[in-house]
Each structure stands twice: as structure tokens, then as C-alpha cells.
Scaffold this motif. Structure first.
Motif, PDB file in Angstrom:
ATOM      1  N   ALA A 234       0.836  -1.208   0.000  1.00 35.99           N
ATOM      2  CA  ALA A 234       0.000   0.000   0.000  1.00 35.99           C
ATOM      3  C   ALA A 234       0.867   1.252   0.000  1.00 35.99           C
ATOM      4  CB  ALA A 234      -0.934  -0.005   1.211  1.00 35.99           C
ATOM      5  N   ARG A 235       1.925   1.238   0.796  1.00 36.20           N
ATOM      6  CA  ARG A 235       2.863   2.371   0.811  1.00 36.20           C
ATOM      7  C   ARG A 235       3.498   2.579  -0.559  1.00 36.20           C
ATOM      8  NH1 ARG A 235       7.394   1.176  -0.478  1.00 36.20           N
ATOM      9  NH2 ARG A 235       7.554  -0.487   1.061  1.00 36.20           N
ATOM     10  N   LEU A 236       3.875   1.488  -1.222  1.00 35.24           N
ATOM     11  CA  LEU A 236       4.462   1.608  -2.555  1.00 35.24           C
ATOM     12  C   LEU A 236       3.472   2.224  -3.538  1.00 35.24           C
ATOM     13  CD1 LEU A 236       6.702   1.041  -4.638  1.00 35.24           C
ATOM     14  CD2 LEU A 236       5.728  -1.256  -4.906  1.00 35.24           C
ATOM     15  N   GLY A 237       2.221   1.763  -3.515  1.00 36.45           N
ATOM     16  CA  GLY A 237       1.228   2.330  -4.418  1.00 36.45           C
ATOM     17  C   GLY A 237       1.029   3.812  -4.202  1.00 36.45           C
ATOM     18  N   ALA A 238       1.046   4.240  -2.942  1.00 35.62           N
ATOM     19  CA  ALA A 238       0.917   5.667  -2.642  1.00 35.62           C
ATOM     20  C   ALA A 238       2.128   6.444  -3.134  1.00 35.62           C
ATOM     21  CB  ALA A 238       0.724   5.863  -1.140  1.00 35.62           C
ATOM     22  N   GLN A 239       3.310   5.872  -3.004  1.00 35.68           N
ATOM     23  CA  GLN A 239       4.518   6.532  -3.508  1.00 35.68           C
ATOM     24  C   GLN A 239       4.466   6.689  -5.021  1.00 35.68           C
ATOM     25  OE1 GLN A 239       7.644   4.043  -1.875  1.00 35.68           O
ATOM     26  NE2 GLN A 239       7.897   5.363  -0.092  1.00 35.68           N
ATOM     27  N   TRP A 240       4.009   5.669  -5.733  1.00 38.78           N
ATOM     28  CA  TRP A 240       3.860   5.788  -7.184  1.00 38.78           C
ATOM     29  C   TRP A 240       2.898   6.920  -7.540  1.00 38.78           C
ATOM     30  CZ3 TRP A 240       2.987  -0.126  -8.312  1.00 38.78           C
ATOM     31  CH2 TRP A 240       4.235  -0.759  -8.435  1.00 38.78           C
ATOM     32  N   THR A 241       1.782   6.994  -6.815  1.00 34.48           N
ATOM     33  CA  THR A 241       0.800   8.037  -7.097  1.00 34.48           C
ATOM     34  C   THR A 241       1.397   9.421  -6.871  1.00 34.48           C
ATOM     35  OG1 THR A 241      -1.022   6.563  -6.469  1.00 34.48           O
ATOM     36  CG2 THR A 241      -1.478   8.925  -6.488  1.00 34.48           C
ATOM     37  N   ALA A 242       2.076   9.598  -5.761  1.00 34.09           N
ATOM     38  CA  ALA A 242       2.681  10.898  -5.461  1.00 34.09           C
ATOM     39  C   ALA A 242       3.763  11.269  -6.474  1.00 34.09           C
ATOM     40  CB  ALA A 242       3.259  10.897  -4.052  1.00 34.09           C
ATOM     41  N   ALA A 243       4.435  10.270  -7.011  1.00 37.48           N
ATOM     42  CA  ALA A 243       5.487  10.518  -8.005  1.00 37.48           C
ATOM     43  C   ALA A 243       4.945  10.640  -9.420  1.00 37.48           C
ATOM     44  CB  ALA A 243       6.513   9.390  -7.953  1.00 37.48           C
ATOM     45  N   GLY A 244       3.663  10.326  -9.627  1.00 35.85           N
ATOM     46  CA  GLY A 244       3.101  10.354 -10.974  1.00 35.85           C
ATOM     47  C   GLY A 244       3.670   9.269 -11.859  1.00 35.85           C
ATOM     48  N   PHE A 245       3.880   8.085 -11.279  1.00 36.40           N
ATOM     49  CA  PHE A 245       4.569   7.007 -11.986  1.00 36.40           C
ATOM     50  C   PHE A 245       3.599   5.890 -12.361  1.00 36.40           C
ATOM     51  CE2 PHE A 245       6.982   2.965 -11.931  1.00 36.40           C
ATOM     52  CZ  PHE A 245       7.887   3.240 -12.939  1.00 36.40           C
TER      53      PHE A 245
END
Length: 469
Positions: A234-245
Motif C-alpha cells: 500500500a505504501r508503494l502504491g501511494a509513492q507511485w501516485t505521489a510521483a506520478g509514476f
């Protein structure tokens, strides 16, 4: 000087988990990239280039490491279709070591190192362009605060490859990535598929012992492990979203148990906020589109839970699964505020701020990375944002709800706006046209200057964002 500490941890799992293989014998080995920062951290910085190529071009084993590389076995859902004919088809686990900084286990995994029993008719090779793209992806993601594998080494190998998706013949390479685990959700799926409860239990015990030792005394180890993996993914998915990846290929074999982003193929960064944006040309239905990545991760984690039922029960595993969306929402708030350099307030206020942010990005079509760059530190960046290429968008009515909420937020302690990076008008980005521009001089005249300059730019960006790994 840091001492390199090789180990053979994965080998203890037993022969059911891997096949011993031999690396390809390449015509040439030309060093194109070495991550000297991480080499220094783990004690390999003193290797000469020739010694480096012996280990990461010819794959001569380190003393105390695996005598032969291990091609790992796994299954996986690929675009929601279950595939039993998977495994390391063009890579292997070359070595492992202990990180002297935090004591964690690290893997050296390869891509393009030759055929294995799992090659499925492929040539086991990697294009040089594919290797360059992976270096750019991992460097950029790390600078943006995403927990990612490291592109530790890239070696050109002198072969001419034929690929249907790019001009052929094209140059070849072998990549070595450094990451904390190559145990995938698909590794669990393989043993569940064969109803091999003994090896499934062995895999759970191994994972807890070497990656989550604090779970060793849990009453239900399988349920405890699922809960932890849910939190990390879940943390990884949020990081992708914040990075626009957009990862592009979120199959279950591309998600590992440490929640570490890895194995980059048709990745993209968003030009503007667009939930339907896809990375892979072959993703015709948009299954792995930017806005569907959280759903996909939740679906993948449900497949992991199914694998663990024989070691636990549905009743004990279900509570962990039910934390997926609360964990993602909590992490999305943390990751967006981290990127904006703001101190969190309470959950409701943070949720409102983020909702207003996405509403503005949707309405305005503002450049995604430019927005985060411009508003780093919130109200401290009012003058910076007023001089931005997107300044007109910030003067619009669509921006007002976000601006009103933003005034309540103070800057984080690591906002670092005095760094030279934030004196620029535009941020460092890695959109597809920029990737192609970096590759073009390499393909045309073997000119690597723009590639190296880009890595220097990203290093500056990493320092500006105080990324510590």
C-alpha cells in the motif's frame, strides 16, 4: 573501509525454489554504468573496472557467495490470467550480501544474463536501451522518494538483438539490480498451485526470518506476514501516485514481499494528471493505467491471501486484507505531503487538501511534476509559484480551494527550499520524449554525455529532497 559481506541465504530454501544455471558468455563487456554510491555503502567501491566486469559482466562468483547463479521459480497472474510457465527467464539471483548500514539482506538480481529453464523460447537477453531505461527509472524514482531497486551495474555485451518493438538489430546489455528481495507474490502462488504446504510454510518462515523478524513470535505467522506485506505494498502504491509514476506491468510476479518497486519495462511518468494514462502499448484495456494501480495492487494482495489460507484461515486472513484501502489512504496523505514538504495536520484536513489538489490538477491539466515543484513548502513558495511557467493556472478560480486549504499548513523540517535545485524555473522530469532524447545520441554516435548529465541532474534533485536510503 566497508567490508563486503556476501551470504548464501536464499540457497537454504532448497532446490524446489530455484534452478542452478550458467551465465551467458558475451562477446564483449563494456561498462556503461556503476552505482558507486551503493558500491561504497556495501564495500565494493574499490573494485577496478576490470574486476567489476568480471563479476557483473562475466558473473564470476564472489568468495563466500553462490558458486552458481540461481534462476528463481515462480508463477503469476499476467493481466489477470494465471501463468504456470514463469520463472527467471532472462535473469538470476547472482549473489546476496548484508548491508553494513542497516544489517538487511540485499540481492544482486540480473536482467539479460542468458537463457534459463524458464526462458520460454526467448533469447535471455536485454537490449541496451532497455537497460538505459531501467537506470533512468530507478534513479528518478529514488530521487522522488519511491522505495525502488537500484540499477547497480549496466554492461554492454556486444550482441545484436532483434526486437519487434524497436529498430533491429539493436545493441545488447546485462543489468544487475540491487534490491532487498526477489521473493514475489508469484513465489507463493507457485507452491499454492502445487498444493505444497510444506514449502509454502518454509517460504513464510524464511520471509519472516530474513525480512520481518519482528513477526517471529506472532500467533498466526501467515496472517501477520500478510498484514505486513499489505502495509508495504500500500505504501508503494501511494509513492507511485505521489510521483506520478506508471509501472506498466503490475503482474503478481512483479510485486515482491518487501514492497519494493522493481523490474521496469514499459514505464512512464505522467505529463499531467490523468487516471487513464497507461504505460504499455499492449495494455489495450487500460488494466494497469495510472488510476487503476491501487486497485491492481489490492487484487494482487488478495491472490497472496488465497495462497496463505492452507497455513491459516479465511477468518484470520480477512482482517489483514481489509486494511488495504485504509493503509493506502493513510499512505497517500503521507506521501503527497512529503512531496509538498508540508507537515501533516489531522486526517480529515489532509484528506481535504489532497482532494482539492487532485480536483485542481484534473480541471487545470497543470504539468504534474511542475505542480509539486512549484508548491514545495506551501505558502513559502508563493513567489516561486508566481514566477512558474504554470503561474496563470495558479491564478485561476480552480486553484482557489486548494490555495485556501494550503494556508493552514506549515513547512516540514526538511523542506530545503534554499537548495539550488529549487531556484530553477522547472523541475527535472523524465517524460517519454526526454527518455528518447537521452537514448538518441547513444544509438546514433555512442555519445553518453546526456545520459551522464541526466544522472547528475537527478543526483542534485535527490539531494534537494533529502532522500536518504
Amino acid at each position: 573501509m566497508t567490508q563486503f559481506r556476501p551470504v548464501q541465504t536464499h540457497q537454504a530454501l532448497g532446490n524446489a525454489f530455484f534452478d542452478r544455471v550458467a551465465p551467458a558468455d558475451f562477446p564483449k563487456t563494456i561498462l556503461r554504468h556503476r552505482d558507486q554510491r551503493w558500491a561504497e555503502r556495501i564495500g565494493l567501491d574499490a573494485l577496478s573496472d576490470s574486476k567489476w566486469l568480471e563479476h557483473f559482466g562475466r558473473f564470476e562468483p564472489f568468495e563466500g557467495s553462490f558458486p552458481e547463479p540461481l534462476a528463481l521459480r515462480y508463477h503469476g497472474h499476467q493481466f489477470r490470467s494465471y501463468n504456470t510457465d514463469l520463472g527467471d527467464g532472462r535473469g538470476f539471483l547472482f549473489a546476496q550480501c548484508i548491508d553494513p548500514v542497516d544489517g538487511r539482506l540485499l540481492d544482486f538480481g540480473t536482467k539479460g544474463s542468458g537463457k534459463t529453464p524458464w526462458s520460454r523460447g526467448g533469447d535471455g537477453r536485454l537490449t541496451l536501451k532497455g537497460g538505459v531505461r531501467e537506470v533512468l527509472a530507478t534513479e528518478m524514482l529514488e530521487a522522488l522518494g519511491v522505495y525502488t531497486s537500484k540499477s547497480f551495474s549496466l554492461v554492454e555485451t556486444g550482441e545484436q538483438l532483434h526486437r519487434g518493438d524497436e529498430p533491429s538489430p539493436t545493441r545488447s546489455a546485462v543489468l544487475t539490480r540491487l534490491s532487498h528481495s526477489h521473493i514475489r507474490l508469484g513465489t507463493f502462488q507457485r507452491f499454492a498451485y502445487f498444493d505444497d504446504k510444506e514449502n509454502l510454510q518454509r517460504l513464510v518462515d524464511h520471509t519472516i526470518a530474513h525480512y520481518y523478524p519482528d513477526l517471529a513470535e506472532a500467533d498466526d505467522r501467515a496472517a501477520a506476514l500478510l498484514e505486513r506485506v499489505v502495509a508495504e505494498v500500500a505504501r508503494l502504491g501511494a509513492q507511485w501516485t505521489a510521483a506520478g509514476f506508471v509501472h506498466g506491468v503490475l503482474n503478481t510476479d512483479n510485486i515482491n514481499i518487501t514492497g519494493e518497486s522493481f523490474d521496469y519495462g514499459p514505464w512512464r511518468f505522467l505529463p499531467i494528471y490523468d487516471p487513464t494514462f497507461t504505460a504499455a502499448y499492449f495494455d489495450e484495456t487500460g488494466l494497469y493505467a495510472f488510476g487503476r494501480q491501487p486497485d491492481t495492487l489490492a487484487w494482487n494482495l488478495t491472490r497472496l491471501a488465497e495462497c496463505l489460507v492452507p497455513l491459516s484461515s479465511i477468518e484470520k486472513l480477512e482482517p489483514a486484507l481489509n486494511t488495504i484501502w485504509p493503509q493506502f489512504r493513510d499512505q497517500l496523505g503521507r506521501q503527497v505531503l512529503r512531496r509538498l514538504g508540508l507537515k501533516p495536520r489531522d486526517v480529515d484536513e489532509d484528506t481535504a487538501l489532497i482532494a482539492a489538489m487532485f480536483a485542481f490538477l484534473t480541471a487545470s491539466k497543470a504539468p504534474y511534476e511542475q505542480f509539486f515543484f512549484d508548491w514545495r513548502g506551501g505558502v513559502l513558495s508563493f513567489d516561486r509559484a508566481a514566477a512558474s511557467p504554470s503561474a496563470d493556472l495558479y491564478a485561476s478560480e480552480a486553484f482557489r480551494p486548494f490555495a485556501d486549504l494550503l494556508e493552514r499548513y506549515g513547512p516540514s523540517d526538511d523542506v530545503n527550499l534554499g537548495h539550488a535545485y529549487f531556484a530553477q524555473k522547472k523541475p527535472r522530469t523524465m517524460l517519454i520524449d526526454e527518455v528518447e532524447a537521452i537514448w538518441a545520441p547513444i544509438a546514433q554516435s555512442d555519445d553518453w554525455s546526456l545520459f551522464h548529465q541526466t544522472l547528475q541532474d537527478i543526483a542534485q534533485m535527490r539531494a534537494a529532497y533529502n532522500v536518504i536510503v
